[in-house]
Design an enzyme around this catalytic site. Structure first.
Site, short mmCIF file in Angstrom:
data_model
loop_
_atom_site.label_atom_id
_atom_site.label_comp_id
_atom_site.label_asym_id
_atom_site.label_seq_id
_atom_site.Cartn_x
_atom_site.Cartn_y
_atom_site.Cartn_z
N ASN A 18 0.84 -1.20 0.00
CA ASN A 18 0.00 0.00 0.00
C ASN A 18 0.87 1.24 0.00
O ASN A 18 1.88 1.31 0.69
CB ASN A 18 -0.90 0.02 1.24
CG ASN A 18 -1.75 1.28 1.31
OD1 ASN A 18 -2.72 1.42 0.59
ND2 ASN A 18 -1.37 2.21 2.19
N GLU A 81 -0.38 0.92 -5.45
CA GLU A 81 -0.38 2.25 -6.07
C GLU A 81 0.89 2.50 -6.87
O GLU A 81 0.90 3.33 -7.77
CB GLU A 81 -0.56 3.32 -4.99
CG GLU A 81 -1.94 3.38 -4.35
CD GLU A 81 -2.15 2.36 -3.25
OE1 GLU A 81 -3.24 2.34 -2.65
OE2 GLU A 81 -1.21 1.55 -2.98
N ASP A 130 -6.64 20.33 8.93
CA ASP A 130 -6.78 19.41 7.80
C ASP A 130 -7.46 20.12 6.64
O ASP A 130 -7.47 21.35 6.57
CB ASP A 130 -7.56 18.15 8.22
CG ASP A 130 -7.06 16.91 7.50
OD1 ASP A 130 -7.33 16.79 6.28
OD2 ASP A 130 -6.41 16.05 8.12
#
Length: 327
Positions: A18, A81, A130
């Site tokens: 990942n 990915e 964020d």
């Protein structure tokens, strides 16, 4: 210490790999707190935790934009990915194996931190800003122990500014694609998807479709919520409305929307924990879908913008002004 085992990218051999982007809180010289949203890395960490093992990770800082996009794409669990990045880079991605942990990182990374996510140690993480530009709530999150650091000479430290354009682009762009694909499966013709800037590139979607039958817009709304679980509000408009022109979208709301017929409200459903108005512990929120498309039961010409006809003289004047650069 230097990284070793330079290699060309090879086909994935079966182990789950990942690559994702995470915020990290510096605790001290050798420890970080990592925010793990319940997605793929969280799943791998839980698998390691159940076996009583720490999870090896390579933290690469300063990488090619194609790798960043691939890391943000969230393909199905088990699809690396790196494979996606390799395709984006015309099969020229090169990786190196970390010296001290079982992980690979891009060979051209500016800085690499090799570490292990503890299966035992957790600390209070945050508060950190964020994508919404607000401070996220504090949570108990795993600790990463750094065991090795490698870097280029005169390396460049690349960082994402929370809530900035790059942050919104990396998080939002793959979700726009996911929404487009999901809506295209339930509506014959979809024109565009925009995770709007005002919606933080994450919480609000504006979708334009070629409406064929009543109900198309509502199907599009529900498909969008399924495709992007963090969505809070969805507006569906006709193809003549530019989803990037918010004045045009508001005009569609003003002239084509009736709340008693065109509003979908879904209460107590899981949404984004980044939304400060939601329950940030459970993730429960209320979602709203707005059908701002023209009703097919009424004459369509009543929903078109009126245009003032131009006389030949007015056309000549406009042409002259354009030639002089006045307009």
């Amino acid at each position: 210490r230097a990284l070793n085992k330079l290699r060309e990218f090879v086909e994935f051999t079966g182990e789950v790999e990942n690559v994702s982007i995470h915020r990290l809180l510096v605790l001290d010289e050798k420890h970080l707190a990592i925010r793990l949203v319940p997605r793929h890395l969280y799943r791998l960490w839980r698998m390691a935790k159940e076996e009583g093992k720490d999870l090896d990770v390579g933290i690469a800082i300063g990488v090619h934009p194609a790798i960043m996009l691939a890391a943000a794409s969230s393909p199905p669990f088990g699809v690396s990915e790196y494979r996606i990045a390799n395709e984006l880079l015309d099969k020229k991605l090169r990786l190196v194996q970390c010296k001290s942990v079982d992980a690979y990182v891009p060979s051209e990374a500016e800085l690499v931190l090799e570490g292990r996510i503890s299966h035992k140690k957790e600390v209070l993480e945050g508060p950190l800003a964020d994508i919404t530009g607000t401070y996220d709530v504090q949570r108990m999150q795993p600790v990463v122990e750094i065991v090795n650091i490698s870097h280029r000479e005169n390396y460049i430290y690349q960082a994402l500014l929370p809530g900035g354009p790059e942050h919104r682009l990396l998080m939002g762009l793959p979700r726009e694609v996911a929404i487009y694909e999901a809506v295209s499966r339930v509506v014959p013709n979809i024109k565009a998807v925009n995770l709007s800037e005002g919606g933080c590139g994450w919480l609000h979607a504006i979708i334009s479709i070629e409406k064929q039958t009543e109900g198309d817009a509502k199907n599009a709304i529900l498909a969008a919520f399924v495709a992007h679980g963090s969505l809070k509000h969805v507006i569906v408009v006709d193809a003549d409305i530019d989803v990037y022109d918010l004045k045009s979208v508001e005009w569609a709301l003003a002239t084509r929307f009736q709340a008693d017929e065109d509003l979908i409200m879904i209460r107590n459903i899981h949404g984004s924990t980044l939304d400060p108005s939601a329950n940030q512990e459970s993730g429960l929120t209320t979602k709203l879908g707005i059908d701002a498309t023209k009703p097919l039961s009424k004459p369509q010409e009543g929903f078109h913008r009126a245009h003032i006809p131009l006389t030949p003289k007015a056309k000549r004047i406009i042409k002259l002004l354009k030639r002089k650069g006045t307009i």
